[in-house]
Design an enzyme around this catalytic site. Sequence first.
Site, mmCIF file in Angstrom:
data_model
loop_
_atom_site.group_PDB
_atom_site.id
_atom_site.type_symbol
_atom_site.label_atom_id
_atom_site.label_comp_id
_atom_site.label_asym_id
_atom_site.label_seq_id
_atom_site.Cartn_x
_atom_site.Cartn_y
_atom_site.Cartn_z
ATOM 1 N N ASP A 1 5.137 0.780 -0.449
ATOM 2 C CA ASP A 1 4.333 1.293 -1.388
ATOM 3 C C ASP A 1 5.235 2.600 -1.970
ATOM 4 O O ASP A 1 5.677 3.544 -1.603
ATOM 5 C CB ASP A 1 3.362 2.281 -0.495
ATOM 6 N N LYS B 1 6.027 7.894 -6.450
ATOM 7 C CA LYS B 1 6.363 8.755 -5.355
ATOM 8 C C LYS B 1 7.543 9.403 -5.460
ATOM 9 O O LYS B 1 8.463 8.707 -5.979
ATOM 10 C CB LYS B 1 6.142 8.252 -3.949
ATOM 11 N N ASP C 1 -1.030 4.811 -7.227
ATOM 12 C CA ASP C 1 -0.625 5.000 -5.738
ATOM 13 C C ASP C 1 -2.088 4.867 -4.778
ATOM 14 O O ASP C 1 -1.694 5.018 -3.474
ATOM 15 C CB ASP C 1 0.032 6.508 -5.802
ATOM 16 N N LYS D 1 -4.649 -2.656 6.684
ATOM 17 C CA LYS D 1 -3.836 -2.378 5.406
ATOM 18 C C LYS D 1 -2.421 -3.034 5.502
ATOM 19 O O LYS D 1 -1.801 -2.535 6.348
ATOM 20 C CB LYS D 1 -3.765 -0.944 4.995
ATOM 21 N N GLU E 1 -3.433 2.439 -4.132
ATOM 22 C CA GLU E 1 -3.480 1.042 -4.049
ATOM 23 C C GLU E 1 -3.970 0.407 -2.684
ATOM 24 O O GLU E 1 -4.547 -0.598 -2.761
ATOM 25 C CB GLU E 1 -2.098 0.413 -4.169
ATOM 26 N N ARG F 1 -6.849 0.994 -0.868
ATOM 27 C CA ARG F 1 -8.262 0.894 -1.065
ATOM 28 C C ARG F 1 -8.545 -0.259 -1.932
ATOM 29 O O ARG F 1 -9.673 -0.989 -1.560
ATOM 30 C CB ARG F 1 -8.710 2.009 -1.413
ATOM 31 N N ASP G 1 3.758 1.360 5.592
ATOM 32 C CA ASP G 1 2.415 1.054 4.823
ATOM 33 C C ASP G 1 1.602 -0.089 5.341
ATOM 34 O O ASP G 1 0.637 -0.419 4.948
ATOM 35 C CB ASP G 1 2.516 1.380 3.406
#
Length: 500
Positions: free
Chosen positions: A268, A275, A345, A263, A347, A349, A286
């Site tokens: 993020d 968030k 959020d 990833k 995101e 996946r 991230d």
Amino acid sequence: MKIELKGLPNLNEVKALILPVFEESEISQEDYPRNLKEVLEQKNTDRPFLGKKGSTRLLPLFHQEFPQMVVLIGMGKREDLNPQSIATNFGKAVQKCYTENYISVGLDLTPLEGTLPLKSLVQTLGKSLILSKYSFNKYKQDSSDETPPIETVYLFSRDEEELFSTKSALEEGISIGEGICFARDLVNEPANVMTPSALAQVASVQGEIYGLDVKILDENEMNRLGMEAFLNVSKGSSQPPKLIVMRYQGNPSSDQIYGLVGKGLTYDSGGYSIKPTGGMLTMKMDMGGAASAIGTIAAVAKNRLKVNLTVVIAACENMISGNAYRPGDVIGSMAGKTIEITNTDAEGRLTLADAVHFIIDQEKVNSIIDIATLTGAALVALGKNITPYLSSTNEGSQQLEDASKNSLEKIWRLPAESDYHDLLKSEIADMKNSGPRLAGTIVAGLFIEKFTQSLPWIHLDIAGTSWQDKKGPLSPVGGTGAGVDLLYQYYKIQSRSKKE
Ligand code: BES
Ligand code: MN
Ligand code: ZN
């Protein structure tokens, strides 16, 4: 820092001598010069050092010049010894030496004889020495007091010949440590520096160093491939997304290719499902999965492991703008499946779904591991020291557990409960991208599983383990490089079992 293998300790060479002590055993060593033995015995009489796991004691030897200090480290019970406890115990002892400003340190391995094989002992020590001296202070004008002064570490053992036979194990340990530190650096770089383009640049440089085949795909090429899930996540950012492909061919006579997807969210914010500030503050991390994937392929290539390994990273930012994707949107994906966005959020996946499809479709891998800082639920389930994982096969799980035992990383399997696929059912699309809060780590994994075309697959959620808020014996606050050691050991097992 130099790490040298030595026979019997020449105490004139070391400023501090680190002595491991087991619970319920004597501290003094027959082989030491008489005076040291006597001093140790005498110093130890008032308040005996019991060797409890993780305990340390400094014994200053004022009347002698060398060693100035003996550092006793408690190893706990002999039978409980493993690479992880060795690494943390030695890490603590070495940190003590750092704060005392010793330039040369000796580690006596003799008391550890008969526990682990000397090779894995030396490999573990090489690795942990590299880790314990890691710091990230390139943005500080004055960092002099944070840089450990140690110049040489001697590893002593009575069995000189056997010790010298561990030289390649030591070098392997050091190179794994360096791979981990490399991943830490990438994670610790702030998001304004470590953009998707910068990450792609880093991958290209690694490719040149280790002779890897590196390809970077830009937005147009990804558009042509239909990577809609990935590109939707990236849409709100003014930084262009990059798809990074790195190939290592260590076993040209085999057509087996291992696929590793990391990833790569260089930031993020959560997008419109934004968030809170506190949750956003460390979200430069991230891309921890990407960092570890690059660190792993570098270590695998450096040690010429006999496997073919392809890494794919979908690197982008999850931001807010008039162009960003919205909660409620329905988007496509490279696999053709449609996805209702119930949370912007969730995101990671989405980027992984396309990366996984790409690595199967375009790179023709036979099995997949994905590594991702995917869910806050991973922290809730297992905290900051254990990585939860899903595996589609028991064989893969067993090999990963074996890898974990050779590494400094703890893992725990969660069930890939197929009934839970229902939690991702959408009223208007093939699936939605987030379910209810329950079983968040499993459900996130199952989302990715839908794109694996039933290939053998392992999913590692390093949301908890990739970043530490507290300093430990082997890592400062910040990126940990979680995954590099584990995956390196995994591919090493593969390289052995597939050899004819
Ligand atoms: N990158 C985060 C996961 C994360 C959280 C990593 C905390 C490290 C520390 C991920 O993209 C995310 O936001 N996941 C959501 C998923 C949810 C919306 C289904 C989460 O875990 O809250
Ligand atoms: Mn997120
Ligand atoms: Zn994320």
